[in-house]
Design an enzyme around this catalytic site. Structure first.
Site, short mmCIF file in Angstrom:
data_model
loop_
_atom_site.label_atom_id
_atom_site.label_comp_id
_atom_site.label_asym_id
_atom_site.label_seq_id
_atom_site.Cartn_x
_atom_site.Cartn_y
_atom_site.Cartn_z
N LYS A 13 0.84 -1.21 0.00
CA LYS A 13 0.00 0.00 0.00
C LYS A 13 0.87 1.25 0.00
O LYS A 13 0.67 2.17 -0.80
CB LYS A 13 -0.90 0.00 1.24
CG LYS A 13 -1.60 1.33 1.50
CD LYS A 13 -2.48 1.30 2.73
CE LYS A 13 -1.79 1.65 4.01
NZ LYS A 13 -1.51 3.08 4.20
N ASN A 14 1.85 1.29 0.91
CA ASN A 14 2.62 2.52 1.07
C ASN A 14 3.55 2.80 -0.10
O ASN A 14 4.04 3.91 -0.25
CB ASN A 14 3.41 2.48 2.38
CG ASN A 14 2.49 2.62 3.58
OD1 ASN A 14 1.31 2.91 3.43
ND2 ASN A 14 3.03 2.39 4.78
N CYS A 60 -5.40 7.97 9.09
CA CYS A 60 -5.77 7.39 10.39
C CYS A 60 -5.60 8.41 11.50
O CYS A 60 -4.64 9.17 11.51
CB CYS A 60 -4.86 6.21 10.69
SG CYS A 60 -5.42 4.68 9.97
N ARG A 100 -9.13 0.24 3.96
CA ARG A 100 -8.16 1.23 3.46
C ARG A 100 -6.86 0.55 3.03
O ARG A 100 -6.16 1.07 2.15
CB ARG A 100 -7.82 2.25 4.56
CG ARG A 100 -8.88 3.30 4.80
CD ARG A 100 -8.34 4.40 5.70
NE ARG A 100 -6.96 4.68 5.33
CZ ARG A 100 -5.97 4.88 6.19
NH1 ARG A 100 -6.18 4.88 7.47
NH2 ARG A 100 -4.74 5.11 5.76
C1 UD1 Z 1 4.38 6.42 6.75
C2 UD1 Z 1 3.43 5.29 6.43
C3 UD1 Z 1 2.74 4.78 7.68
C4 UD1 Z 1 3.78 4.42 8.73
C5 UD1 Z 1 4.76 5.57 8.95
C6 UD1 Z 1 5.90 5.20 9.88
C7 UD1 Z 1 2.70 5.86 4.17
C8 UD1 Z 1 1.57 6.23 3.30
N1 UD1 Z 1 2.42 5.77 5.48
O1 UD1 Z 1 3.58 7.48 7.29
O2 UD1 Z 1 1.97 3.64 7.33
O3 UD1 Z 1 3.11 4.17 9.96
O4 UD1 Z 1 5.33 5.96 7.69
O5 UD1 Z 1 6.58 4.09 9.41
O6 UD1 Z 1 3.79 5.56 3.71
N2 UD1 Z 1 6.54 13.74 11.67
C9 UD1 Z 1 6.74 15.04 12.03
N3 UD1 Z 1 6.80 16.00 11.05
C10 UD1 Z 1 6.67 15.68 9.73
C11 UD1 Z 1 6.48 14.35 9.36
C12 UD1 Z 1 6.42 13.38 10.35
O7 UD1 Z 1 6.86 15.35 13.21
O8 UD1 Z 1 6.73 16.60 8.89
C13 UD1 Z 1 6.45 12.70 12.69
C14 UD1 Z 1 5.06 12.08 12.73
O9 UD1 Z 1 4.16 12.84 13.48
C15 UD1 Z 1 5.33 10.75 13.35
C16 UD1 Z 1 6.71 10.39 12.80
O10 UD1 Z 1 7.29 11.61 12.38
O11 UD1 Z 1 5.41 10.86 14.73
C17 UD1 Z 1 6.71 9.38 11.68
O12 UD1 Z 1 6.03 9.92 10.58
P1 UD1 Z 1 6.41 9.58 9.08
O13 UD1 Z 1 7.62 8.71 9.03
O14 UD1 Z 1 6.42 10.84 8.32
O15 UD1 Z 1 5.16 8.71 8.67
P2 UD1 Z 1 4.19 8.93 7.43
O16 UD1 Z 1 4.96 9.25 6.22
O17 UD1 Z 1 3.07 9.81 7.83
#
Ligand code: UD1
Length: 418
Positions: free
Chosen positions: A22-23, A116, A397
Protein backbone atom coordinates in the site's frame (compact mmCIF):
# COMPACT_ATOMS: atom_id res chain seq x y z
CA UNK A 1 -21.39 -0.40 7.16
CA UNK A 2 -19.85 -3.84 6.78
CA UNK A 3 -18.69 -5.96 9.68
CA UNK A 4 -16.83 -9.22 10.15
CA UNK A 5 -18.43 -12.11 11.97
CA UNK A 6 -15.70 -14.36 13.24
CA UNK A 7 -15.87 -17.72 14.95
CA UNK A 8 -12.58 -18.06 16.77
CA UNK A 9 -10.44 -21.02 17.63
CA UNK A 10 -9.44 -22.40 14.23
CA UNK A 11 -5.86 -23.15 13.27
CA UNK A 12 -4.52 -21.73 10.00
CA UNK A 13 -2.98 -23.83 7.23
CA UNK A 14 -1.92 -23.16 3.65
CA UNK A 15 -0.28 -20.55 1.43
CA UNK A 16 -1.11 -16.89 1.10
CA UNK A 17 0.12 -14.44 -1.54
CA UNK A 18 1.00 -10.95 -0.38
CA UNK A 19 -0.52 -7.92 -2.12
CA UNK A 20 1.60 -5.04 -3.43
CA UNK A 21 2.64 -2.62 -0.72
CA UNK A 22 0.00 0.00 0.00
CA UNK A 23 2.62 2.52 1.07
CA UNK A 24 4.56 2.02 -2.13
CA UNK A 25 1.60 2.12 -4.52
CA UNK A 26 0.27 5.36 -2.99
CA UNK A 27 3.51 7.27 -3.49
CA UNK A 28 3.98 5.78 -6.98
CA UNK A 29 0.52 7.02 -7.92
CA UNK A 30 1.46 10.48 -6.68
CA UNK A 31 4.67 10.26 -8.72
CA UNK A 32 2.78 9.31 -11.88
CA UNK A 33 1.92 12.96 -12.62
CA UNK A 34 5.62 13.83 -12.90
CA UNK A 35 5.39 12.95 -16.60
CA UNK A 36 2.78 13.61 -19.25
CA UNK A 37 3.42 10.12 -20.62
CA UNK A 38 1.52 7.01 -19.60
CA UNK A 39 2.52 5.22 -16.40
CA UNK A 40 1.33 1.71 -15.57
CA UNK A 41 1.57 0.22 -12.11
CA UNK A 42 0.94 -3.54 -12.09
CA UNK A 43 -0.66 -5.68 -9.40
CA UNK A 44 -2.37 -2.86 -7.53
CA UNK A 45 -4.36 -3.83 -4.42
CA UNK A 46 -8.06 -3.09 -4.43
CA UNK A 47 -8.11 -0.92 -1.30
CA UNK A 48 -9.88 2.34 -0.61
CA UNK A 49 -6.67 4.36 -0.11
CA UNK A 50 -5.72 3.55 -3.70
CA UNK A 51 -9.18 4.50 -4.93
CA UNK A 52 -8.99 7.81 -3.04
CA UNK A 53 -5.56 8.54 -4.49
CA UNK A 54 -6.90 7.82 -7.99
CA UNK A 55 -9.75 10.24 -7.36
CA UNK A 56 -7.25 12.93 -6.42
CA UNK A 57 -5.36 12.29 -9.68
CA UNK A 58 -8.65 12.51 -11.61
CA UNK A 59 -9.41 15.83 -9.93
CA UNK A 60 -6.18 17.12 -11.47
CA UNK A 61 -7.46 16.02 -14.86
CA UNK A 62 -5.49 12.77 -15.16
CA UNK A 63 -7.03 9.76 -16.87
CA UNK A 64 -6.84 6.84 -14.42
CA UNK A 65 -7.87 3.36 -15.56
CA UNK A 66 -7.88 0.09 -13.67
CA UNK A 67 -7.46 -3.03 -15.83
CA UNK A 68 -5.95 -6.51 -15.45
CA UNK A 69 -5.11 -5.91 -11.80
CA UNK A 70 -3.05 -2.80 -12.58
CA UNK A 71 -3.65 0.91 -13.00
CA UNK A 72 -2.65 3.20 -15.86
CA UNK A 73 -2.32 6.94 -15.35
CA UNK A 74 -2.13 9.35 -18.28
CA UNK A 75 -1.76 12.88 -17.02
CA UNK A 76 -1.24 14.62 -20.36
CA UNK A 77 -4.36 16.70 -19.76
CA UNK A 78 -3.69 17.32 -16.07
CA UNK A 79 -3.83 20.95 -15.07
CA UNK A 80 -2.77 23.12 -12.22
CA UNK A 81 -5.79 22.69 -9.95
CA UNK A 82 -6.20 23.00 -6.24
CA UNK A 83 -6.38 19.62 -4.51
CA UNK A 84 -8.83 20.88 -1.97
CA UNK A 85 -11.49 18.20 -1.96
CA UNK A 86 -12.72 16.07 0.90
CA UNK A 87 -10.42 13.35 -0.46
CA UNK A 88 -7.23 14.90 0.85
CA UNK A 89 -8.70 14.90 4.31
CA UNK A 90 -9.41 11.20 4.08
CA UNK A 91 -6.00 10.21 2.85
CA UNK A 92 -2.77 11.15 4.56
CA UNK A 93 -0.72 10.24 1.48
CA UNK A 94 -2.37 13.05 -0.44
CA UNK A 95 0.44 15.14 1.03
CA UNK A 96 2.83 13.47 -1.47
CA UNK A 97 0.96 15.27 -4.18
CA UNK A 98 2.68 18.44 -2.99
CA UNK A 99 6.10 17.26 -4.21
CA UNK A 100 4.96 15.88 -7.55
CA UNK A 101 2.48 18.66 -8.34
CA UNK A 102 5.12 21.28 -7.53
CA UNK A 103 7.58 19.60 -9.89
CA UNK A 104 4.96 19.51 -12.62
CA UNK A 105 3.24 22.89 -12.22
CA UNK A 106 5.40 24.94 -9.79
CA UNK A 107 2.24 25.60 -7.78
CA UNK A 108 0.25 23.40 -5.42
CA UNK A 109 -2.64 23.99 -3.09
CA UNK A 110 -3.84 21.14 -0.92
CA UNK A 111 -6.15 20.89 2.04
CA UNK A 112 -4.50 19.64 5.21
CA UNK A 113 -4.05 15.85 4.91
CA UNK A 114 -5.97 13.29 6.96
CA UNK A 115 -5.65 9.51 7.27
CA UNK A 116 -5.77 7.39 10.39
CA UNK A 117 -6.40 9.29 13.57
CA UNK A 118 -3.29 8.07 15.36
CA UNK A 119 -1.88 11.34 16.66
CA UNK A 120 -0.85 14.75 15.49
CA UNK A 121 1.05 13.77 12.34
CA UNK A 122 2.44 17.21 11.54
CA UNK A 123 4.03 17.93 8.16
CA UNK A 124 6.64 20.45 9.28
CA UNK A 125 9.49 18.28 7.92
CA UNK A 126 7.82 18.10 4.50
CA UNK A 127 7.46 21.87 4.41
CA UNK A 128 11.01 22.41 5.74
CA UNK A 129 12.39 20.28 2.87
CA UNK A 130 10.27 21.98 0.24
CA UNK A 131 11.32 25.43 1.47
CA UNK A 132 14.98 24.42 1.20
CA UNK A 133 14.33 23.60 -2.47
CA UNK A 134 13.02 27.12 -3.03
CA UNK A 135 9.31 26.64 -2.45
CA UNK A 136 7.33 29.40 -0.76
CA UNK A 137 4.77 27.82 1.54
CA UNK A 138 1.83 29.33 3.32
CA UNK A 139 -0.79 27.72 5.55
CA UNK A 140 -4.18 29.34 5.09
CA UNK A 141 -7.56 28.20 6.51
CA UNK A 142 -6.59 24.53 6.59
CA UNK A 143 -4.91 24.73 3.18
CA UNK A 144 -1.25 24.59 2.30
CA UNK A 145 -0.38 26.84 -0.60
CA UNK A 146 3.01 26.31 -2.27
CA UNK A 147 4.69 28.24 -5.05
CA UNK A 148 8.08 27.73 -6.64
CA UNK A 149 9.42 29.86 -9.48
CA UNK A 150 12.22 27.37 -9.71
CA UNK A 151 13.29 24.32 -7.74
CA UNK A 152 16.98 24.25 -6.81
CA UNK A 153 18.91 21.28 -5.41
CA UNK A 154 20.04 21.63 -1.77
CA UNK A 155 21.48 19.73 1.17
CA UNK A 156 18.57 18.83 3.43
CA UNK A 157 19.08 17.28 6.84
CA UNK A 158 15.92 15.88 8.42
CA UNK A 159 15.67 16.14 12.21
CA UNK A 160 13.74 12.86 12.12
CA UNK A 161 13.76 10.23 9.35
CA UNK A 162 10.17 10.83 8.25
CA UNK A 163 9.02 8.47 5.50
CA UNK A 164 6.59 10.94 3.93
CA UNK A 165 8.99 13.90 4.12
CA UNK A 166 11.80 11.88 2.51
CA UNK A 167 9.46 10.80 -0.31
CA UNK A 168 8.04 14.28 -0.82
CA UNK A 169 11.48 15.86 -1.03
CA UNK A 170 12.54 13.23 -3.58
CA UNK A 171 9.43 14.00 -5.67
CA UNK A 172 10.06 17.75 -5.50
CA UNK A 173 13.73 17.45 -6.44
CA UNK A 174 13.76 14.94 -9.34
CA UNK A 175 13.64 17.79 -11.85
CA UNK A 176 15.23 20.49 -9.69
CA UNK A 177 18.36 22.26 -10.89
CA UNK A 178 21.48 20.55 -9.54
CA UNK A 179 21.86 17.98 -6.82
CA UNK A 180 19.77 17.43 -3.71
CA UNK A 181 21.21 15.45 -0.81
CA UNK A 182 18.86 14.28 1.96
CA UNK A 183 20.66 13.20 5.13
CA UNK A 184 19.00 11.34 8.00
CA UNK A 185 16.55 10.16 5.34
CA UNK A 186 14.04 7.44 6.18
CA UNK A 187 15.33 3.97 5.15
CA UNK A 188 12.00 2.18 4.63
CA UNK A 189 12.00 -0.26 1.68
CA UNK A 190 9.13 1.64 0.04
CA UNK A 191 11.54 4.55 -0.53
CA UNK A 192 13.80 2.21 -2.46
CA UNK A 193 10.77 1.21 -4.54
CA UNK A 194 10.08 4.88 -5.28
CA UNK A 195 13.72 5.33 -6.31
CA UNK A 196 13.52 2.33 -8.69
CA UNK A 197 10.27 3.62 -10.17
CA UNK A 198 11.62 7.15 -10.71
CA UNK A 199 14.86 5.86 -12.23
CA UNK A 200 12.78 3.81 -14.67
CA UNK A 201 11.16 7.13 -15.64
CA UNK A 202 14.60 8.62 -16.31
CA UNK A 203 15.35 10.18 -12.92
CA UNK A 204 18.76 9.98 -11.23
CA UNK A 205 18.16 8.96 -7.63
CA UNK A 206 20.56 6.89 -5.54
CA UNK A 207 21.06 5.88 -1.92
CA UNK A 208 17.43 5.06 -1.06
CA UNK A 209 17.38 2.46 1.69
CA UNK A 210 20.35 4.20 3.37
CA UNK A 211 20.23 7.39 5.42
CA UNK A 212 21.58 9.50 2.54
CA UNK A 213 19.59 9.90 -0.65
CA UNK A 214 21.09 11.82 -3.58
CA UNK A 215 18.90 13.19 -6.33
CA UNK A 216 20.48 14.68 -9.46
CA UNK A 217 17.86 16.78 -11.18
CA UNK A 218 17.02 15.76 -14.76
CA UNK A 219 15.24 17.73 -17.48
CA UNK A 220 12.57 15.23 -18.48
CA UNK A 221 10.84 12.13 -17.17
CA UNK A 222 9.02 9.59 -19.30
CA UNK A 223 6.35 6.92 -18.89
CA UNK A 224 7.03 3.45 -17.50
CA UNK A 225 5.62 0.08 -16.43
CA UNK A 226 6.38 -0.96 -12.88
CA UNK A 227 5.54 -3.78 -10.48
CA UNK A 228 5.72 -2.56 -6.88
CA UNK A 229 7.26 -4.42 -3.94
CA UNK A 230 5.01 -6.59 -1.78
CA UNK A 231 3.34 -5.43 1.40
CA UNK A 232 5.51 -6.30 4.39
CA UNK A 233 2.78 -5.16 6.79
CA UNK A 234 0.11 -7.37 5.23
CA UNK A 235 2.60 -10.28 5.27
CA UNK A 236 3.39 -9.57 8.91
CA UNK A 237 -0.32 -9.54 9.76
CA UNK A 238 -0.71 -13.11 8.40
CA UNK A 239 2.40 -14.33 10.21
CA UNK A 240 1.11 -12.91 13.50
CA UNK A 241 -2.32 -14.47 12.84
CA UNK A 242 -0.69 -17.90 12.56
CA UNK A 243 1.43 -17.30 15.67
CA UNK A 244 -1.78 -16.57 17.60
CA UNK A 245 -4.12 -19.21 16.13
CA UNK A 246 -1.59 -22.00 15.71
CA UNK A 247 -1.06 -24.00 12.53
CA UNK A 248 1.39 -23.76 9.68
CA UNK A 249 1.26 -21.27 6.81
CA UNK A 250 3.51 -19.97 4.06
CA UNK A 251 3.44 -16.25 3.30
CA UNK A 252 4.68 -15.61 -0.22
CA UNK A 253 6.24 -12.58 -1.84
CA UNK A 254 8.05 -10.72 0.94
CA UNK A 255 11.79 -10.40 1.33
CA UNK A 256 13.26 -11.49 4.64
CA UNK A 257 15.23 -8.24 5.08
CA UNK A 258 12.02 -6.20 4.85
CA UNK A 259 10.47 -8.02 7.77
CA UNK A 260 13.48 -9.06 9.86
CA UNK A 261 12.42 -7.17 13.01
CA UNK A 262 9.12 -9.08 13.11
CA UNK A 263 10.77 -12.45 12.42
CA UNK A 264 13.05 -11.92 15.46
CA UNK A 265 10.05 -11.24 17.64
CA UNK A 266 8.11 -14.24 16.34
CA UNK A 267 11.06 -16.49 17.24
CA UNK A 268 10.81 -15.16 20.80
CA UNK A 269 7.15 -16.20 20.66
CA UNK A 270 8.49 -19.76 20.09
CA UNK A 271 7.21 -19.89 16.51
CA UNK A 272 9.29 -21.91 14.07
CA UNK A 273 10.26 -19.85 11.04
CA UNK A 274 11.77 -21.19 7.87
CA UNK A 275 12.60 -19.07 4.82
CA UNK A 276 13.12 -20.04 1.18
CA UNK A 277 13.72 -17.06 -1.09
CA UNK A 278 10.58 -14.96 -0.79
CA UNK A 279 8.54 -17.64 0.97
CA UNK A 280 8.26 -17.39 4.74
CA UNK A 281 7.00 -20.53 6.50
CA UNK A 282 5.74 -20.24 10.05
CA UNK A 283 4.63 -22.98 12.43
CA UNK A 284 3.01 -22.31 15.78
CA UNK A 285 1.39 -24.46 18.44
CA UNK A 286 -1.03 -21.63 19.17
CA UNK A 287 0.44 -21.03 22.63
CA UNK A 288 2.92 -18.18 22.02
CA UNK A 289 5.29 -16.97 24.70
CA UNK A 290 5.26 -13.21 25.36
CA UNK A 291 7.86 -10.85 23.98
CA UNK A 292 9.59 -9.16 26.90
CA UNK A 293 9.86 -5.82 25.16
CA UNK A 294 8.75 -4.34 21.84
CA UNK A 295 9.62 -0.82 20.80
CA UNK A 296 8.50 0.70 17.50
CA UNK A 297 11.22 2.50 15.56
CA UNK A 298 11.92 3.76 12.05
CA UNK A 299 13.06 0.99 9.64
CA UNK A 300 14.92 -1.33 10.16
CA UNK A 301 13.46 -1.21 13.68
CA UNK A 302 10.13 -2.77 14.60
CA UNK A 303 7.40 -1.17 12.42
CA UNK A 304 4.68 0.88 14.08
CA UNK A 305 2.26 -0.56 11.51
CA UNK A 306 2.59 -3.98 13.20
CA UNK A 307 2.38 -2.69 16.76
CA UNK A 308 -1.38 -3.21 17.14
CA UNK A 309 -1.20 -6.78 15.80
CA UNK A 310 1.63 -7.57 18.26
CA UNK A 311 -0.50 -6.14 21.07
CA UNK A 312 -3.13 -8.76 20.20
CA UNK A 313 -0.53 -11.51 20.06
CA UNK A 314 0.90 -10.62 23.47
CA UNK A 315 -2.62 -10.33 24.91
CA UNK A 316 -3.04 -14.09 24.35
CA UNK A 317 0.56 -15.07 25.12
CA UNK A 318 2.15 -16.64 28.17
CA UNK A 319 3.93 -13.92 30.18
CA UNK A 320 4.10 -10.13 30.14
CA UNK A 321 5.28 -7.66 27.52
CA UNK A 322 6.21 -4.00 27.67
CA UNK A 323 5.40 -2.38 24.37
CA UNK A 324 6.48 1.17 23.57
CA UNK A 325 5.05 3.15 20.64
CA UNK A 326 7.63 5.76 19.65
CA UNK A 327 6.21 6.95 16.33
CA UNK A 328 2.63 8.03 16.95
CA UNK A 329 0.93 9.49 20.03
CA UNK A 330 -2.49 7.87 20.05
CA UNK A 331 -1.92 4.51 18.50
CA UNK A 332 -3.52 2.41 21.25
CA UNK A 333 -7.16 2.74 20.25
CA UNK A 334 -7.41 -1.03 19.82
CA UNK A 335 -6.57 -1.56 23.51
CA UNK A 336 -9.99 -0.75 25.06
CA UNK A 337 -11.55 -3.09 22.47
CA UNK A 338 -9.10 -5.89 23.32
CA UNK A 339 -9.98 -5.39 26.98
CA UNK A 340 -13.64 -6.04 26.05
CA UNK A 341 -12.42 -9.42 24.82
CA UNK A 342 -10.77 -10.16 28.16
CA UNK A 343 -7.26 -8.76 27.59
CA UNK A 344 -5.23 -7.44 30.54
CA UNK A 345 -3.50 -4.31 29.23
CA UNK A 346 -2.52 -1.06 30.96
CA UNK A 347 -1.49 1.94 28.89
CA UNK A 348 0.48 4.87 30.26
CA UNK A 349 1.50 7.53 27.77
CA UNK A 350 3.16 5.66 24.91
CA UNK A 351 3.78 2.40 26.76
CA UNK A 352 1.49 -0.57 27.20
CA UNK A 353 1.97 -3.31 29.78
CA UNK A 354 0.35 -6.41 28.32
CA UNK A 355 -0.18 -9.36 30.64
CA UNK A 356 -0.98 -12.39 28.53
CA UNK A 357 -4.20 -14.16 29.50
CA UNK A 358 -3.84 -17.27 27.33
CA UNK A 359 -7.21 -16.93 25.62
CA UNK A 360 -9.58 -14.07 24.83
CA UNK A 361 -13.36 -14.45 24.52
CA UNK A 362 -15.58 -13.32 21.67
CA UNK A 363 -17.13 -9.82 21.79
CA UNK A 364 -18.41 -7.04 19.55
CA UNK A 365 -15.53 -4.65 18.92
CA UNK A 366 -15.00 -1.62 16.77
CA UNK A 367 -11.98 -0.90 14.60
CA UNK A 368 -10.89 2.70 15.02
CA UNK A 369 -7.96 2.71 12.62
CA UNK A 370 -6.46 0.52 9.90
CA UNK A 371 -3.93 -1.56 11.82
CA UNK A 372 -6.03 -1.54 14.99
CA UNK A 373 -8.82 -3.11 12.94
CA UNK A 374 -6.46 -5.83 11.74
CA UNK A 375 -5.35 -6.43 15.33
CA UNK A 376 -8.95 -6.92 16.49
CA UNK A 377 -9.60 -9.32 13.61
CA UNK A 378 -6.61 -11.43 14.69
CA UNK A 379 -7.76 -11.32 18.32
CA UNK A 380 -11.20 -12.56 17.26
CA UNK A 381 -9.68 -15.39 15.18
CA UNK A 382 -7.78 -16.64 18.24
CA UNK A 383 -10.60 -16.06 20.76
CA UNK A 384 -13.14 -18.58 21.96
CA UNK A 385 -16.67 -18.02 20.67
CA UNK A 386 -18.03 -15.55 18.14
CA UNK A 387 -16.95 -11.94 17.65
CA UNK A 388 -18.11 -9.08 15.50
CA UNK A 389 -15.60 -6.55 14.21
CA UNK A 390 -17.35 -3.33 13.22
CA UNK A 391 -16.30 -0.40 11.00
CA UNK A 392 -14.48 -2.30 8.31
CA UNK A 393 -13.94 0.88 6.30
CA UNK A 394 -10.69 1.32 8.23
CA UNK A 395 -9.48 -2.19 7.37
CA UNK A 396 -10.56 -1.72 3.74
CA UNK A 397 -8.16 1.23 3.46
CA UNK A 398 -5.19 -1.13 3.46
CA UNK A 399 -6.11 -4.81 3.13
CA UNK A 400 -7.37 -6.26 -0.14
CA UNK A 401 -9.79 -9.09 0.69
CA UNK A 402 -8.45 -9.79 4.18
CA UNK A 403 -11.37 -12.07 5.03
CA UNK A 404 -11.02 -14.02 1.76
CA UNK A 405 -7.35 -14.70 2.37
CA UNK A 406 -7.98 -15.69 5.99
CA UNK A 407 -10.89 -17.96 4.99
CA UNK A 408 -8.64 -19.69 2.46
CA UNK A 409 -6.28 -20.44 5.38
CA UNK A 410 -9.13 -22.07 7.31
CA UNK A 411 -10.38 -19.17 9.44
CA UNK A 412 -14.12 -18.85 10.04
CA UNK A 413 -14.68 -15.25 9.05
CA UNK A 414 -17.33 -13.62 6.89
CA UNK A 415 -18.27 -10.10 5.91
CA UNK A 416 -21.86 -8.97 6.28
CA UNK A 417 -23.40 -5.64 5.34
CA UNK A 418 -25.53 -3.81 7.90
C1 UD1 B 1 4.38 6.42 6.75
C2 UD1 B 1 3.43 5.29 6.43
C3 UD1 B 1 2.74 4.78 7.68
C4 UD1 B 1 3.78 4.42 8.73
C5 UD1 B 1 4.76 5.57 8.95
C6 UD1 B 1 5.90 5.20 9.88
C7 UD1 B 1 2.70 5.86 4.17
C8 UD1 B 1 1.57 6.23 3.30
N1 UD1 B 1 2.42 5.77 5.48
O1 UD1 B 1 3.58 7.48 7.29
O2 UD1 B 1 1.97 3.64 7.33
O3 UD1 B 1 3.11 4.17 9.96
O4 UD1 B 1 5.33 5.96 7.69
O5 UD1 B 1 6.58 4.09 9.41
O6 UD1 B 1 3.79 5.56 3.71
N2 UD1 B 1 6.54 13.74 11.67
C9 UD1 B 1 6.74 15.04 12.03
N3 UD1 B 1 6.80 16.00 11.05
C10 UD1 B 1 6.67 15.68 9.73
C11 UD1 B 1 6.48 14.35 9.36
C12 UD1 B 1 6.42 13.38 10.35
O7 UD1 B 1 6.86 15.35 13.21
O8 UD1 B 1 6.73 16.60 8.89
C13 UD1 B 1 6.45 12.70 12.69
C14 UD1 B 1 5.06 12.08 12.73
O9 UD1 B 1 4.16 12.84 13.48
C15 UD1 B 1 5.33 10.75 13.35
C16 UD1 B 1 6.71 10.39 12.80
O10 UD1 B 1 7.29 11.61 12.38
O11 UD1 B 1 5.41 10.86 14.73
C17 UD1 B 1 6.71 9.38 11.68
O12 UD1 B 1 6.03 9.92 10.58
P1 UD1 B 1 6.41 9.58 9.08
O13 UD1 B 1 7.62 8.71 9.03
O14 UD1 B 1 6.42 10.84 8.32
O15 UD1 B 1 5.16 8.71 8.67
P2 UD1 B 1 4.19 8.93 7.43
O16 UD1 B 1 4.96 9.25 6.22
O17 UD1 B 1 3.07 9.81 7.83
Amino acid sequence: MDKFIIEGGNRLYGNVQTQSAKNSVLVLLAASVLTEERVTIENVPHISDVLHMSEILRKLGADVRFADGGVTVSSERAEERDISSHLTRELRSSVFMLGSVLTRFKHACISYPGGCDIGLRPIDLHLFGLKKLGVRTEERDGYIVCNAEKLEGENIHLDFPSVGATENIILASVKARGETVITNAAKEPEIRDLQDFLNRMGAKVRGAGTDTVVIEGVKELHGTHFTPMRDRIEAGTFLIACAMCGGEICVEGVRRQNIAALLNKLSENTCKIHIENDKIYIRSNGKPRSNRHIETLPFPGFPTDLQAQMTSLNAVADGACILTENLFETRFKHVPELIRMGADITVKDRTALIRGVGRLHGATVSSEDLRGGAALTLAALAASGTSEVLHLSHIDRGYDGLEKKLSALGAKIRRVGD
